[in-house]
Design an enzyme around this catalytic site. Structure first.
Site, PDB file in Angstrom:
ATOM      1  CE  LYS A  18      -1.613   1.547   4.067  1.00 33.80           C
ATOM      2  NZ  LYS A  18      -1.279   2.950   4.397  1.00 33.80           N
ATOM      3  CG  ASN A  19       2.401   2.585   3.527  1.00 31.56           C
ATOM      4  OD1 ASN A  19       1.226   2.887   3.278  1.00 31.56           O
ATOM      5  ND2 ASN A  19       2.824   2.356   4.758  1.00 31.56           N
TER       6      ASN A  19
ATOM      7  CB  CYS B 292      -5.015  10.335  11.612  1.00 31.42           C
ATOM      8  SG  CYS B 292      -3.332   9.817  11.734  1.00 31.42           S
TER       9      CYS B 292
ATOM     10  NE  ARG C 188      -7.198   4.334   5.614  1.00 32.35           N
ATOM     11  CZ  ARG C 188      -6.363   5.044   6.356  1.00 32.35           C
ATOM     12  NH1 ARG C 188      -6.642   5.295   7.610  1.00 32.35           N
ATOM     13  NH2 ARG C 188      -5.243   5.517   5.852  1.00 32.35           N
TER      14      ARG C 188
ATOM     15  CG  ASP D 108       3.442   1.574   9.583  1.00 40.19           C
ATOM     16  OD1 ASP D 108       3.695   1.766   8.384  1.00 40.19           O
ATOM     17  OD2 ASP D 108       3.135   2.479  10.372  1.00 40.19           O
TER      18      ASP D 108
ATOM     19  NE  ARG E  31       0.733  10.849  10.231  1.00 40.50           N
ATOM     20  CZ  ARG E  31       0.295   9.766   9.597  1.00 40.50           C
ATOM     21  NH1 ARG E  31      -0.855   9.256   9.923  1.00 40.50           N
ATOM     22  NH2 ARG E  31       0.987   9.246   8.610  1.00 40.50           N
TER      23      ARG E  31
HETATM   24  C1  EPZ Z   1       4.432   6.916   6.187  1.00 41.31           C
HETATM   25  O1  EPZ Z   1       3.670   7.993   6.664  1.00 41.31           O
HETATM   26  C2  EPZ Z   1       3.508   5.720   6.163  1.00 41.31           C
HETATM   27  N1  EPZ Z   1       2.367   5.990   5.282  1.00 41.31           N
HETATM   28  C3  EPZ Z   1       2.998   5.411   7.562  1.00 41.31           C
HETATM   29  O2  EPZ Z   1       2.228   4.218   7.488  1.00 41.31           O
HETATM   30  C4  EPZ Z   1       4.195   5.159   8.473  1.00 41.31           C
HETATM   31  O3  EPZ Z   1       3.736   4.937   9.793  1.00 41.31           O
HETATM   32  C5  EPZ Z   1       5.132   6.376   8.446  1.00 41.31           C
HETATM   33  O4  EPZ Z   1       5.532   6.649   7.079  1.00 41.31           O
HETATM   34  C6  EPZ Z   1       6.388   6.151   9.267  1.00 41.31           C
HETATM   35  O5  EPZ Z   1       7.072   5.028   8.781  1.00 41.31           O
HETATM   36  C7  EPZ Z   1       2.534   5.920   3.945  1.00 41.31           C
HETATM   37  O6  EPZ Z   1       3.614   5.650   3.451  1.00 41.31           O
HETATM   38  C8  EPZ Z   1       1.309   6.177   3.104  1.00 41.31           C
HETATM   39  P1  EPZ Z   1       6.451  10.363   8.159  1.00 41.31           P
HETATM   40  P2  EPZ Z   1       4.281   9.506   6.596  1.00 41.31           P
HETATM   41  O7  EPZ Z   1       6.366  11.638   7.397  1.00 41.31           O
HETATM   42  O8  EPZ Z   1       5.221   9.613   5.467  1.00 41.31           O
HETATM   43  C9  EPZ Z   1       6.787  13.580  11.581  1.00 41.31           C
HETATM   44  C10 EPZ Z   1       0.344   2.845   7.763  1.00 41.31           C
HETATM   45  O9  EPZ Z   1      -0.103   2.330   8.790  1.00 41.31           O
HETATM   46  N2  EPZ Z   1       6.711  14.567  10.489  1.00 41.31           N
HETATM   47  O10 EPZ Z   1       7.579   9.422   7.879  1.00 41.31           O
HETATM   48  O11 EPZ Z   1       3.134  10.435   6.681  1.00 41.31           O
HETATM   49  C11 EPZ Z   1       5.512  12.783  11.741  1.00 41.31           C
HETATM   50  O12 EPZ Z   1       4.575  13.480  12.544  1.00 41.31           O
HETATM   51  C12 EPZ Z   1       0.822   4.282   7.790  1.00 41.31           C
HETATM   52  O13 EPZ Z   1       0.476   2.251   6.658  1.00 41.31           O
HETATM   53  C13 EPZ Z   1       6.945  15.911  10.773  1.00 41.31           C
HETATM   54  O14 EPZ Z   1       7.203  16.288  11.922  1.00 41.31           O
HETATM   55  O15 EPZ Z   1       5.082   9.563   7.962  1.00 41.31           O
HETATM   56  C14 EPZ Z   1       6.007  11.519  12.390  1.00 41.31           C
HETATM   57  O16 EPZ Z   1       6.156  11.738  13.780  1.00 41.31           O
HETATM   58  C15 EPZ Z   1       0.520   4.966   9.109  1.00 41.31           C
HETATM   59  N3  EPZ Z   1       6.873  16.818   9.756  1.00 41.31           N
HETATM   60  C16 EPZ Z   1       7.381  11.298  11.755  1.00 41.31           C
HETATM   61  O17 EPZ Z   1       7.772  12.587  11.264  1.00 41.31           O
HETATM   62  C17 EPZ Z   1       6.609  16.432   8.467  1.00 41.31           C
HETATM   63  O18 EPZ Z   1       6.579  17.308   7.569  1.00 41.31           O
HETATM   64  C18 EPZ Z   1       7.394  10.304  10.605  1.00 41.31           C
HETATM   65  O19 EPZ Z   1       6.381  10.702   9.723  1.00 41.31           O
HETATM   66  C19 EPZ Z   1       6.382  15.065   8.198  1.00 41.31           C
HETATM   67  C20 EPZ Z   1       6.441  14.147   9.222  1.00 41.31           C
END
Ligand code: EPZ
Length: 419
Positions: A22-23, A115, A398, A306, A120
């Site tokens: 999915k990701n 969420c 999802r 995850d 996020r």
């Molecule tokens: C991806 O989300 C995945 N989703 C998530 O999987 C996964 O948990 C996450 O990466 C971490 O591995 C998809 O790929 C669609 P991040 P993403 O930006 O990219 C902070 C699932 O269950 N952050 O790597 O949105 C954020 O708050 C989902 O399949 C900032 O501070 O996650 C988090 O604490 C859930 N500023 C950390 O970084 C930003 O601009 C990692 O978030 C962006 C993120």
């Protein structure tokens, strides 16, 4: 809204095929916006999140065709505004910003809400776009990015919680059509980022270093259509590995990349389970209750956030005291209160769950909240006494393709009930 009834006590054995990631599929489908030419993406899982992404691409003017697991996208003439009513359904919609900015030099996307797993933000994405020369406006719940032209730059995407996966994806996609060279420092190294980079390079991009913390993108004038098969879903695979540890005798996963599952395999080995691998299969050999563990979620290749909820479910029925700490989403413990309804003894201390293993969980009506928490509740029901009723199953659909059918194929007794 369907619900799932899990009849506990069945043991799992046999083999199951893992679906496409999915990701990986979501950013790769968004990347199809970068060219007017048709792109063919294979091994696309049949998930509601993928359905939402296809809806967004169609709304942006792309022609989208789906034939079982193969999706064809033709983005000849596209708009650059992704509206709230579609984007609100899926936070990952934010990954259309990069390709729209790269191709159209402007994009307007409704700000993703928070969420249940926590805030996020997308500040790192926006920092990257500004570094490439774009102006950023946040107004009326939308984020608008626009630039006369994009110029390559060195960008550090490290945040307080480590690297950003979709942020790295977004900057890679915008930089692919920028003038000059972009260097992303502190890049996410997840396999899904590598899969996207491989697809972009097949489209004619010049990207090196994907899979490391430093990615170099040499901008090109335009990208052409390409074909690509999405990598297997390592989180779906990890979820089935934990199911096998909870209720299995011996379960083999087909179509996996064992290398993507090293941290999960190491955790299960430490908990006392056997792991056997071949080029594209991975077998978990059950061994009753887990030994206690101390786990910390961190960016790839460390233990994935995850998989945190699923491990909580496993360690709830075990020996001794285990501790799981979240360094990525410190609030990602919605599953804990539901596991406690099933008799789990878990206390939350800051970003850590302290789990005292119990002899056996008992089935109960529980509420799904987010994708992985919901899967964890199904896993917990596999060995719990009696029946576990998981409500709001749309959360699971999802991100998991027919999880009930796949687990029943391994010997589980799961019913899906239309409510
Ligand atoms: C991806 O989300 C995945 N989703 C998530 O999987 C996964 O948990 C996450 O990466 C971490 O591995 C998809 O790929 C669609 P991040 P993403 O930006 O990219 C902070 C699932 O269950 N952050 O790597 O949105 C954020 O708050 C989902 O399949 C900032 O501070 O996650 C988090 O604490 C859930 N500023 C950390 O970084 C930003 O601009 C990692 O978030 C962006 C993120």
């Amino acid at each position: 809204m369907d619900k799932i009834l899990v009849h506990g006590g069945q043991s799992l054995s046999g083999s199951v095929r893992v679906s496409g990631s999915k990701n990986s599929a979501l950013p790769i489908l968004a990347a199809c916006l970068l060219t007017k030419e048709p792109c063919i993406i294979r091994q696309v899982p049949d998930l509601s999140d993928v359905h939402y992404m296809l809806q967004i691409l169609s709304h942006l003017g792309a022609e989208v065709e789906r034939a079982s697991g193969t999706v064809t996208v033709r983005a000849e003439n596209i708009k650059s505004v992704a509206p709230y009513e579609i984007v609100r359904k899926m936070r990952a919609s934010v990954c259309v910003l990069g390709p729209l900015l790269g191709r159209e030099k402007e994009a307007t996307v409704s700000l993703p809400g928070g969420c249940v797993i926590g805030d996020r933000p997308i500040d790192l994405h926006l920092r990257g776009f500004e570094a490439l020369g774009a102006a950023v406006r946040v107004e009326c719940g939308n984020v608008k990015v626009f630039a006369a032209k994009l110029k390559g730059e060195t960008i550090n995407l490290r945040g307080k919680f480590g690297s950003t996966v979709l942020g790295t994806d977004n900057i890679m996609m915008a930089a692919a059509l920028a003038e000059g060279v972009t260097i992303i420092e502190g890049a996410a190294a997840e396999p899904e980022v590598v899969d996207l980079a491989n697809f972009l390079n097949a489209m004619g991009a010049k990207i090196e270093g994907a899979g490391t913390r430093r990615i170099v993108i040499e901008g090109v004038a335009e990208l052409h259509g390409a074909e690509h098969s999405v990598i297997p879903d390592r989180i779906e695979a990890g979820t089935f590995m934990v199911a096998a540890a909870i209720a299995g005798t011996r379960v083999t996963l087909r179509r996996v990349v064992p290398d993507h599952l090293k941290a999960v395999s190491e955790a299960l080995i430490q908990a006392g389970y056997g792991i056997e691998t071949s080029r594209d299969t991975l077998t978990v050999v059950g061994n009753g209750k887990p030994k206690p563990l101390e786990l910390l979620t961190e960016p790839y290749p460390s233990f994935p956030t995850d998989m945190q909820a699923q491990m909580c479910a496993l360690l709830s029925e075990g020996e001794g005291i285990s501790v799981i700490t979240e360094s990525i989403f410190p609030q990602r413990f919605m599953h804990v209160s539901e596991l406690k309804r099933m008799g789990a003894q878990i206390t939350l201390e800051g970003a850590s769950a302290v789990i005292k293993g119990v002899e056996r969980l008992s089935g109960a009506p529980v509420m799904a909240s987010d994708l992985r928490a919901s899967a964890a509740l199904v896993l917990a029901g596999l060995r719990a006494s009696g029946v576990t009723e998981v409500n709001r199953v749309y959360h699971i659909d999802r991100g998991y393709e027919s999880i009930d059918d796949k687990l029943n194929g391994l010997g589980a007794q799961i019913e899906r009930v239309k409510v």
